[in-house]
Design a protein around this motif. Structure first.
Motif, short mmCIF file in Angstrom:
data_model
loop_
_atom_site.label_atom_id
_atom_site.label_comp_id
_atom_site.label_asym_id
_atom_site.label_seq_id
_atom_site.Cartn_x
_atom_site.Cartn_y
_atom_site.Cartn_z
N ALA A 67 39.70 25.82 38.96
CA ALA A 67 39.29 27.22 39.13
C ALA A 67 39.19 27.97 37.81
O ALA A 67 38.86 29.16 37.80
CB ALA A 67 40.25 27.96 40.07
N GLY A 68 39.49 27.31 36.69
CA GLY A 68 39.34 27.94 35.39
C GLY A 68 40.33 29.04 35.11
O GLY A 68 40.07 29.91 34.26
N LEU A 105 40.91 38.37 36.24
CA LEU A 105 40.64 36.95 36.49
C LEU A 105 39.14 36.67 36.42
O LEU A 105 38.33 37.48 36.86
CB LEU A 105 41.17 36.55 37.87
N ASN A 106 38.81 35.53 35.88
CA ASN A 106 37.41 35.11 35.80
C ASN A 106 37.31 33.65 36.25
O ASN A 106 37.12 32.75 35.43
CB ASN A 106 36.87 35.27 34.38
N TRP A 118 35.90 34.00 46.22
CA TRP A 118 36.89 34.76 46.99
C TRP A 118 36.42 34.90 48.43
O TRP A 118 35.23 35.14 48.69
CB TRP A 118 37.08 36.15 46.40
N PHE A 119 37.35 34.78 49.38
CA PHE A 119 37.04 34.97 50.80
C PHE A 119 38.06 35.92 51.41
O PHE A 119 39.26 35.85 51.12
CB PHE A 119 37.12 33.63 51.55
N ALA A 120 37.57 36.79 52.30
CA ALA A 120 38.47 37.68 53.04
C ALA A 120 39.38 36.84 53.92
O ALA A 120 38.94 35.88 54.55
CB ALA A 120 37.66 38.65 53.89
N ILE A 121 40.65 37.20 53.97
CA ILE A 121 41.64 36.42 54.70
C ILE A 121 41.30 36.34 56.19
O ILE A 121 41.65 35.36 56.87
CB ILE A 121 43.05 37.02 54.50
N ASN A 122 40.60 37.34 56.71
CA ASN A 122 40.24 37.35 58.13
C ASN A 122 38.85 36.79 58.39
O ASN A 122 38.35 36.87 59.51
CB ASN A 122 40.33 38.78 58.68
N ASP A 123 38.24 36.20 57.37
CA ASP A 123 36.90 35.63 57.54
C ASP A 123 36.77 34.36 56.69
O ASP A 123 35.86 34.22 55.88
CB ASP A 123 35.84 36.65 57.13
N LEU A 124 37.69 33.43 56.91
CA LEU A 124 37.71 32.20 56.13
C LEU A 124 36.72 31.17 56.69
O LEU A 124 36.52 31.09 57.91
CB LEU A 124 39.11 31.59 56.12
#
Length: 222
Positions: A67-68, A105-106, A118-124
């Motif tokens: 993830a760098g 963060l990059n 990045w993903f919303a916790i309620n839309d994985l």
């Protein structure tokens, strides 16, 4: 060093859950796997522990390689050892997690990761291995820590409203908080102070802006 074993033994991996509050919602960082198994599936950053490194060293290396990311504080979460959790062989994973501001963060994909996002916790999306279970346990641990700590303050801008701060705590805990009780609690900690300025949004009455009195007193996730 040579290793010889009389009995079969499991491999060990680390998996890393990176949480952040972005766009007023709790999100988790995922990588898209570039190799088998589960090629093309989304997963947590992670990989096999080398013979010459500790668990902590492995977690930091994998986070950087896939993830760098470097310099992210990680806390050991839990061990996951279901017999068939990895189709390649018997694998036990030691998971790590953190809650960190994403502004500095990059993330970038590397090694066997083709994408990072990045993903919303309620839309994985559908996840590889048992990573949905790892994220669930990490979310539960995070919610418990938010109940008694002040780590939510590390996400705030230099000046913020109490409503903005409450959103961070609600997203991290997954609970709707009573406005009056939350404000009473956060003000009782004597960690924030009024700036004397107000913030106006839409037709709502302008809200008081606050600042952190002493950033060194704000807890990080540990």
């Amino acid at each position: 060093m040579n290793y010889t074993y009389q009995y079969p033994h499991p491999a060990v991996t680390t998996d890393i859950v990176i949480f952040s509050v972005r766009d007023n919602e709790l999100q988790v960082l995922l990588i898209k796997r570039g190799g088998e198994p589960f090629k093309g599936s989304w997963a947590l950053p992670g990989g096999f522990v080398r013979m010459d490194e500790s668990l902590d060293e492995c977690a930091k290396r994998e986070l950087h390689e896939e993830a760098g990311l470097e310099g992210v504080y990680l806390e050991q979460l839990y061990s996951f050892g279901a017999i068939n959790r990895d189709p390649r062989e018997r694998v036990i994973s030691v998971a790590y997690y953190t809650l960190t501001p994403s502004a500095h963060l990059n993330p970038s994909a590397g090694t066997d990761a083709s994408e990072v996002q990045w993903f919303a916790i309620n839309d994985l999306p559908a996840l590889a291995f048992d990573h949905v279970d790892i994220i669930r346990v990490a979310r539960e641990r995070l919610a418990a820590k938010m109940e008694y700590s002040t780590i939510g303050l590390q996400f705030m801008a230099e000046e913020f409203t109490l409503s903005q701060l409450q959103i961070v705590y609600e997203q991290a805990t997954g609970k709707t908080l009573d406005k009056r009780n939350f404000r009473k609690w956060i003000l009782s900690l004597d960690l924030i102070a009024e700036t004397g300025k107000k913030f106006a949004a839409g037709a709502h009455r302008p809200a008081m802006l606050y600042r952190i009195k002493d950033p060194d007193r704000v807890e990080i996730i540990r």
